[in-house]
Design a protein around this motif. Structure first.
Motif, PDB file in Angstrom:
ATOM      1  N   ASP A  39       3.716 -19.408 -39.146  1.00 16.73           N
ATOM      2  CA  ASP A  39       3.264 -19.391 -37.757  1.00 16.73           C
ATOM      3  C   ASP A  39       4.411 -19.106 -36.795  1.00 16.73           C
ATOM      4  N   LEU A  40       5.597 -18.897 -37.311  1.00 19.84           N
ATOM      5  CA  LEU A  40       6.776 -18.615 -36.494  1.00 19.84           C
ATOM      6  C   LEU A  40       6.700 -17.192 -35.942  1.00 19.84           C
ATOM      7  N   ALA A  41       6.763 -17.066 -34.615  1.00 14.33           N
ATOM      8  CA  ALA A  41       6.711 -15.749 -33.980  1.00 14.33           C
ATOM      9  C   ALA A  41       8.048 -15.028 -34.141  1.00 14.33           C
ATOM     10  N   LEU A  42       8.026 -13.707 -33.949  1.00 11.33           N
ATOM     11  CA  LEU A  42       9.233 -12.904 -34.148  1.00 11.33           C
ATOM     12  C   LEU A  42      10.357 -13.290 -33.204  1.00 11.33           C
ATOM     13  N   ASP A  43      10.009 -13.815 -32.022  1.00 10.39           N
ATOM     14  CA  ASP A  43      11.040 -14.168 -31.037  1.00 10.39           C
ATOM     15  C   ASP A  43      11.341 -15.665 -31.024  1.00 10.39           C
ATOM     16  N   GLU A  44      10.945 -16.369 -32.081  1.00 13.55           N
ATOM     17  CA  GLU A  44      11.177 -17.811 -32.141  1.00 13.55           C
ATOM     18  C   GLU A  44      12.204 -18.169 -33.208  1.00 13.55           C
ATOM     19  N   ILE A  45      12.889 -19.285 -32.977  1.00  9.54           N
ATOM     20  CA  ILE A  45      13.877 -19.812 -33.912  1.00  9.54           C
ATOM     21  C   ILE A  45      13.458 -21.222 -34.323  1.00  9.54           C
TER      22      ILE A  45
ATOM     23  N   ALA B 173      21.453 -16.869 -28.812  1.00 13.95           N
ATOM     24  CA  ALA B 173      20.742 -16.342 -29.977  1.00 13.95           C
ATOM     25  C   ALA B 173      19.335 -15.891 -29.604  1.00 13.95           C
ATOM     26  N   LEU B 174      18.661 -16.669 -28.761  1.00 12.72           N
ATOM     27  CA  LEU B 174      17.317 -16.285 -28.311  1.00 12.72           C
ATOM     28  C   LEU B 174      17.354 -14.993 -27.515  1.00 12.72           C
ATOM     29  N   GLY B 175      18.381 -14.850 -26.681  1.00  9.27           N
ATOM     30  CA  GLY B 175      18.515 -13.617 -25.907  1.00  9.27           C
ATOM     31  C   GLY B 175      18.743 -12.410 -26.800  1.00  9.27           C
TER      32      GLY B 175
ATOM     33  N   SER C  33      16.860  -7.428 -29.451  1.00  9.08           N
ATOM     34  CA  SER C  33      16.856  -6.621 -30.674  1.00  9.08           C
ATOM     35  C   SER C  33      15.458  -6.290 -31.164  1.00  9.08           C
ATOM     36  N   GLY C  34      14.463  -7.083 -30.768  1.00 12.00           N
ATOM     37  CA  GLY C  34      13.086  -6.791 -31.154  1.00 12.00           C
ATOM     38  C   GLY C  34      12.825  -6.977 -32.635  1.00 12.00           C
ATOM     39  N   GLU C  35      11.884  -6.198 -33.139  1.00 12.64           N
ATOM     40  CA  GLU C  35      11.448  -6.372 -34.525  1.00 12.64           C
ATOM     41  C   GLU C  35      12.513  -5.972 -35.543  1.00 12.64           C
ATOM     42  N   GLY C  36      13.559  -5.274 -35.100  1.00 15.66           N
ATOM     43  CA  GLY C  36      14.594  -4.851 -36.033  1.00 15.66           C
ATOM     44  C   GLY C  36      15.609  -5.928 -36.363  1.00 15.66           C
ATOM     45  N   ALA C  37      15.488  -7.105 -35.728  1.00 16.66           N
ATOM     46  CA  ALA C  37      16.468  -8.169 -35.939  1.00 16.66           C
ATOM     47  C   ALA C  37      15.968  -9.189 -36.940  1.00 16.66           C
ATOM     48  N   LYS C  38      16.905  -9.792 -37.673  1.00 11.62           N
ATOM     49  CA  LYS C  38      16.607 -10.886 -38.574  1.00 11.62           C
ATOM     50  C   LYS C  38      17.643 -11.989 -38.360  1.00 11.62           C
ATOM     51  N   LEU C  39      17.165 -13.225 -38.331  1.00 16.77           N
ATOM     52  CA  LEU C  39      18.068 -14.362 -38.281  1.00 16.77           C
ATOM     53  C   LEU C  39      18.615 -14.623 -39.676  1.00 16.77           C
TER      54      LEU C  39
ATOM     55  N   ILE D 127      11.608 -22.801 -31.014  1.00 14.79           N
ATOM     56  CA  ILE D 127      11.783 -22.421 -29.617  1.00 14.79           C
ATOM     57  C   ILE D 127      11.846 -20.905 -29.517  1.00 14.79           C
ATOM     58  N   GLY D 128      11.274 -20.379 -28.460  1.00 12.12           N
ATOM     59  CA  GLY D 128      11.263 -18.936 -28.251  1.00 12.12           C
ATOM     60  C   GLY D 128      11.245 -18.602 -26.772  1.00 12.12           C
ATOM     61  N   ALA D 129      10.964 -17.350 -26.460  1.00 11.21           N
ATOM     62  CA  ALA D 129      10.971 -16.894 -25.072  1.00 11.21           C
ATOM     63  C   ALA D 129       9.944 -17.628 -24.222  1.00 11.21           C
ATOM     64  N   ARG D 130       8.874 -18.093 -24.845  1.00 15.28           N
ATOM     65  CA  ARG D 130       7.806 -18.784 -24.101  1.00 15.28           C
ATOM     66  C   ARG D 130       7.985 -20.293 -24.105  1.00 15.28           C
ATOM     67  N   GLY D 131       9.113 -20.776 -24.624  1.00 17.63           N
ATOM     68  CA  GLY D 131       9.375 -22.203 -24.626  1.00 17.63           C
ATOM     69  C   GLY D 131       9.344 -22.802 -26.009  1.00 17.63           C
ATOM     70  N   ALA D 132       9.362 -24.125 -26.045  1.00 18.61           N
ATOM     71  CA  ALA D 132       9.418 -24.862 -27.307  1.00 18.61           C
ATOM     72  C   ALA D 132       8.027 -25.335 -27.712  1.00 18.61           C
TER      73      ALA D 132
END
Length: 285
Positions: A160-166, A17-19, A24-30, A139-144
């Motif tokens: 505070d959740l970044a676009l690439d974080e879950i 999911a993180l990958g 997908s960048g900014e066009g993706a939504k969880l 958790i995101g590309a830069r870690g947890a």
């Protein structure tokens, strides 16, 4: 209405999911339960290019009730928390809040993590997380990292959740002896909080020794009424101190205004909900 066209993927693991989120960048939504995002998509208020369905990820499931901490997976539904006996014993505010969310169909599909990440200014869970001093693990590309609830909610639908974080889980400390309450005025159509107030107080000799007061629905994001919290010590239901607490809780905060509630009405609702929540906490076990 019909939403705009979008892609749909269902990853098999959190790392997958993180990958996909990164690709997908900014066009993706969880998406998990979908009760917040899908209505916005139908109204064309949101038009993600890709939906990443994380509802079934094992890493986001489960509730663990420990002696000092309760850990709740992000994909845990409101209904699961409403009816979880161990959670009710350790953190009675959690089922109390869950029971007041919308209706059974929403509670059976909507998730704790989805609600927090969406950060609707009238959602119930943000007030509970603030009042309970929760930590939100992401958790995101830069870690947890772990974000205190106090720092998580930033503004209107902003966290505070970044676009690439879950958002992965929520951790809540268990502190015996606290008294809790949640009161809200429900919007008659949506069930959201026009104003909701969560109270968690410590009692010694039948007097309040301190605590936390959190408000949702009143401003552009949930907040702690810090000035009122500072004046909680010694409170045992005295009318004059109660009025001071009500004054302090909402002074200096700009209230939302809409067709249902203007600023004055919302302020009066906030004062009433806080008064009732304090009374409930005074009489709770």
């Amino acid at each position: 209405m019909i939403p705009a066209a979008f892609g749909y993927v269902r990853p098999g693991s959190l790392s997958e999911a993180l990958g996909q989120l990164g690709e997908s960048g900014e066009g993706a939504k969880l998406i998990s339960g979908g009760h917040s995002l899908l209505p916005m998509m139908k109204l064309r208020l949101a038009a993600p290019a890709t939906l990443i369905d994380i509802a079934g990820l094992a890493e986001l499931q489960g509730v663990t009730v420990g002696e000092n901490e309760v850990v709740i997976g992000a994909a845990t539904t409101h209904a699961q928390l409403e009816h979880h006996a161990e959670v009710a014993k350790a953190l009675p505010l959690i089922p109390a809040v869950a029971h007041l969310i919308a209706d059974p169909s929403v509670r059976n599909r909507g998730t704790l993590g989805g609600s927090l990440a969406h950060a609707d200014p009238s959602a119930d869970w943000p007030a509970a997380m603030l009042a309970l001093d929760a930590k939100i693990d992401v958790i995101g590309a830069r870690g947890a990292r772990s974000i205190p609830a106090d720092a998580f909610f930033k503004g209107l639908f902003e966290t505070d959740l970044a676009l690439d974080e879950i958002l992965v889980r929520v951790r809540i400390p268990v502190i015996p002896g606290r008294r809790v309450a949640y009161r809200k005025f429900r919007h008659p159509a949506s069930g959201y909080a026009v104003v909701g107030v969560a109270v968690v107080v410590d009692f010694q000799a039948e007097r309040c020794a301190g605590g936390r007061i959190a408000v949702t629905g009143f401003a552009d994001h949930a907040f702690r009424a810090s000035s009122a919290e500072a004046a909680l010590a010694g409170y045992a239901g005295q009318p004059d101190q109660a009025e001071r607490l009500l004054d302090l809780a909402f002074t200096g905060t700009v209230p939302l205004e809409d067709r249902f509630a203007d600023a004055d009405y919302r302020t009066q609702l906030g004062r009433t909900m806080l008064r009732r929540a304090l009374a409930d906490a005074m009489t709770s076990d």
